[in-house]
Design a protein around this motif. Structure first.
Motif, mmCIF file in Angstrom:
data_model
loop_
_atom_site.group_PDB
_atom_site.id
_atom_site.type_symbol
_atom_site.label_atom_id
_atom_site.label_comp_id
_atom_site.label_asym_id
_atom_site.label_seq_id
_atom_site.Cartn_x
_atom_site.Cartn_y
_atom_site.Cartn_z
ATOM 1 N N GLN A 1 -0.935 -5.303 2.610
ATOM 2 C CA GLN A 1 -2.269 -5.776 3.000
ATOM 3 C C GLN A 1 -2.620 -7.025 2.212
ATOM 4 O O GLN A 1 -2.318 -7.145 1.022
ATOM 5 N N PRO B 1 -5.365 3.687 5.881
ATOM 6 C CA PRO B 1 -5.709 2.292 5.572
ATOM 7 C C PRO B 1 -5.895 1.395 6.790
ATOM 8 O O PRO B 1 -6.648 0.425 6.719
ATOM 9 N N LEU C 1 0.810 -1.212 0.000
ATOM 10 C CA LEU C 1 0.000 0.000 0.000
ATOM 11 C C LEU C 1 0.845 1.264 0.000
ATOM 12 O O LEU C 1 0.463 2.274 -0.596
ATOM 13 N N TRP D 1 -0.764 6.144 8.219
ATOM 14 C CA TRP D 1 -1.364 4.834 7.980
ATOM 15 C C TRP D 1 -2.402 4.502 9.046
ATOM 16 O O TRP D 1 -3.428 3.889 8.756
#
Length: 231
Positions: free
Chosen positions: A23, A105, A7, A101
């Motif tokens: 991920q 995400p 990511l 982060w």
């Protein structure tokens, strides 16, 4: 099996290399080279870093806890679950992207913990924060490397040498606790903790809840009654 998808990536300040956020389905991983620093499926020992520390210093009014290393927020969330509402938790994270982060995400992993009014995020070196503090923290929780050596960057060695341990000792309030997470044992580090005048207790905790490798947590205090008998 679902493939891993990268990511984002981030450079560790001070030439520490590159972190990669990956991920796979609902699972996250943060890598440094070929080393997996953390995985969202394994949080048991990181949570124990917080809960064991609180057991040693509770009950205290307006406790101030310093967490070195945000990671995936497992230590932070576990601390917030047991700390009183008048507590203050300072989280020191060296890499700004890790905070990004956490709010992006991995927001579901963090479950809003960064928005808790007890939490203050300091983007910077936890070692510098410790060195600048005196009699400030009831507990200092360090999880910035895979053990008491500078894996993520060489400068982190300063956290675990005699100078760094004396600084941590000075930054603690009376009967405060220094807790350090490691992927494995290190007798030299145990010896250094004792050499600077700290009573030491070692706990061996599974990486996951009752499964996975056994990690080590050192609990150290200027007061032997705080951490119990030496092991």
């Amino acid at each position: 099996m679902l493939p891993w998808i990268q990511l984002d990536c981030a450079q560790i300040p001070g030439g520490g290399g590159e972190l990669r956020l990956k991920q796979r389905g609902t699972e996250f991983s943060i890598m440094l080279g070929t080393n997996e620093l953390m995985n969202s499926r394994l949080s048991g020992s990181e949570e124990a870093l917080a809960t064991l520390s609180w057991e040693k210093i509770s009950p205290r009014k307006r406790p101030h806890i310093l967490i070195g290393g945000l990671g995936m927020g497992f230590t932070l969330r576990a601390a917030l679950a047991v700390l009183p509402q008048d507590a203050l938790v300072t989280v020191a994270e060296l890499v700004p992207e890790v905070v990004t982060w956490a709010r992006g995400p991995m927001a579901e992993v963090f479950q809003g913990s960064l928005d808790d009014p007890r939490v203050k995020v300091h983007v910077g070196d936890v070692g510098a924060l410790i060195s600048a503090s005196r009699n400030s923290y009831d507990a200092i929780l360090l999880d910035v490397d895979n053990g008491p050596e500078g894996l993520t960057r060489a400068a982190n060695d300063d956290l675990y040498d005699y100078t760094g341990l004396r600084a941590a000792k000075a930054a603690l309030r009376p009967k405060g606790v220094l807790a350090v997470w490691s992927s494995g044992p290190d007798q030299g580090f145990t010896r250094r903790l004792r050499d600077v005048g700290l009573a030491v207790q070692e706990e061996h905790i599974r990486a996951g809840r009752n499964r996975g490798a056994r990690h080590v947590i050192w609990l150290a205090s200027t007061d032997a009654s705080t951490v119990g008998a030496k092991r």
